[in-house]
Design a protein around this motif. Sequence first.
Motif, mmCIF file in Angstrom:
data_model
loop_
_atom_site.group_PDB
_atom_site.id
_atom_site.type_symbol
_atom_site.label_atom_id
_atom_site.label_comp_id
_atom_site.label_asym_id
_atom_site.label_seq_id
_atom_site.Cartn_x
_atom_site.Cartn_y
_atom_site.Cartn_z
ATOM 1 N N TYR A 39 -10.311 1.558 5.040
ATOM 2 C CA TYR A 39 -9.795 0.191 5.120
ATOM 3 C C TYR A 39 -9.939 -0.451 6.494
ATOM 4 O O TYR A 39 -9.474 -1.562 6.714
ATOM 5 C CB TYR A 39 -8.327 0.163 4.677
ATOM 6 N N LYS A 86 6.557 0.935 -1.708
ATOM 7 C CA LYS A 86 7.003 -0.223 -0.920
ATOM 8 C C LYS A 86 8.034 0.183 0.132
ATOM 9 O O LYS A 86 8.096 -0.416 1.201
ATOM 10 C CB LYS A 86 7.540 -1.315 -1.837
ATOM 11 N N SER A 137 -1.152 -1.998 2.560
ATOM 12 C CA SER A 137 -1.221 -2.854 1.373
ATOM 13 C C SER A 137 -2.522 -2.607 0.600
ATOM 14 O O SER A 137 -2.524 -2.526 -0.630
ATOM 15 C CB SER A 137 -1.113 -4.333 1.760
ATOM 16 N N HIS A 138 -3.624 -2.457 1.332
ATOM 17 C CA HIS A 138 -4.908 -2.135 0.676
ATOM 18 C C HIS A 138 -4.848 -0.760 0.012
ATOM 19 O O HIS A 138 -5.330 -0.578 -1.109
ATOM 20 C CB HIS A 138 -6.070 -2.180 1.672
ATOM 21 N N LEU A 183 -2.188 0.736 -1.102
ATOM 22 C CA LEU A 183 -1.308 0.635 -2.266
ATOM 23 C C LEU A 183 -2.063 0.104 -3.477
ATOM 24 O O LEU A 183 -1.914 0.621 -4.581
ATOM 25 C CB LEU A 183 -0.109 -0.244 -1.952
ATOM 26 N N GLU A 184 -2.892 -0.913 -3.260
ATOM 27 C CA GLU A 184 -3.695 -1.485 -4.364
ATOM 28 C C GLU A 184 -4.552 -0.396 -5.003
ATOM 29 O O GLU A 184 -4.660 -0.318 -6.231
ATOM 30 C CB GLU A 184 -4.595 -2.614 -3.855
ATOM 31 N N GLU A 185 -5.160 0.449 -4.180
ATOM 32 C CA GLU A 185 -6.014 1.519 -4.710
ATOM 33 C C GLU A 185 -5.188 2.603 -5.396
ATOM 34 O O GLU A 185 -5.551 3.113 -6.448
ATOM 35 C CB GLU A 185 -6.846 2.135 -3.596
ATOM 36 N N VAL A 191 -2.379 2.346 -6.894
ATOM 37 C CA VAL A 191 -1.764 1.873 -8.125
ATOM 38 C C VAL A 191 -2.762 1.912 -9.283
ATOM 39 O O VAL A 191 -2.395 2.095 -10.429
ATOM 40 C CB VAL A 191 -1.182 0.452 -7.939
ATOM 41 N N LYS A 192 -4.058 1.781 -8.955
ATOM 42 C CA LYS A 192 -5.100 1.773 -10.009
ATOM 43 C C LYS A 192 -5.160 3.071 -10.757
ATOM 44 O O LYS A 192 -4.943 4.120 -10.282
ATOM 45 C CB LYS A 192 -6.470 1.488 -9.375
#
Length: 137
Positions: free
Chosen positions: A68, A102, A129-130, A132-134, A136-137
Motif C-alpha cells: 500500500y 476498526k 484503511s486500504h 481493511l478493504e482487502e 474484508v474481501k
Amino acid sequence: MELTRHHIRELAFQTLFALNTNEQTDWKDFYQVLTDGKYGDDYPSYLHQLISGVLENKSEIDKLIEKYLISGWSLNRIAKTDLIILEIALYEMIYVDDMPAKVSINEAIELAKKYSDDRSRKFVNGILSHALEELVK
C-alpha cells in the motif's frame, strides 16, 4: 491494577521500538523498565501475544504494508515509529479474532497522534484503511 488493552498496545509499541535498536535484549527486560517494575514479573498475556505475534509475523505484515505504499517508497523510508504502529495494528487485524479491525485502526491513530505527527496519523490511517478493504474481501 489491571492494564487496559490501550495501555498494553502502548507498552507493546514502546517495547518493539526499544527492541528495534537493542535486538539482543529480551523484551521482558524492557517491560520491567517501561513499567518501573510496578507490575512485578507478571506481564499481561496480551502484551506477550502482541510482541511475539508482530515479531513472528513481521515479514508477512511488512509485505502487506509495502503493498500500500506510494510508488517509489519502501519500508526503509517509513519512520520507525509509524512502521511499528502499523505492524501492531495489522497483527491485530489479521491474527486477533476478538478484535474489531476498526478498534485496531483507531488505536493505531491514537498511537500515531502521541508518538508521531499529524502527517503520520494520516499515513497510518490510509495504509490501514486500504488493508481493511482487502481483509474484508
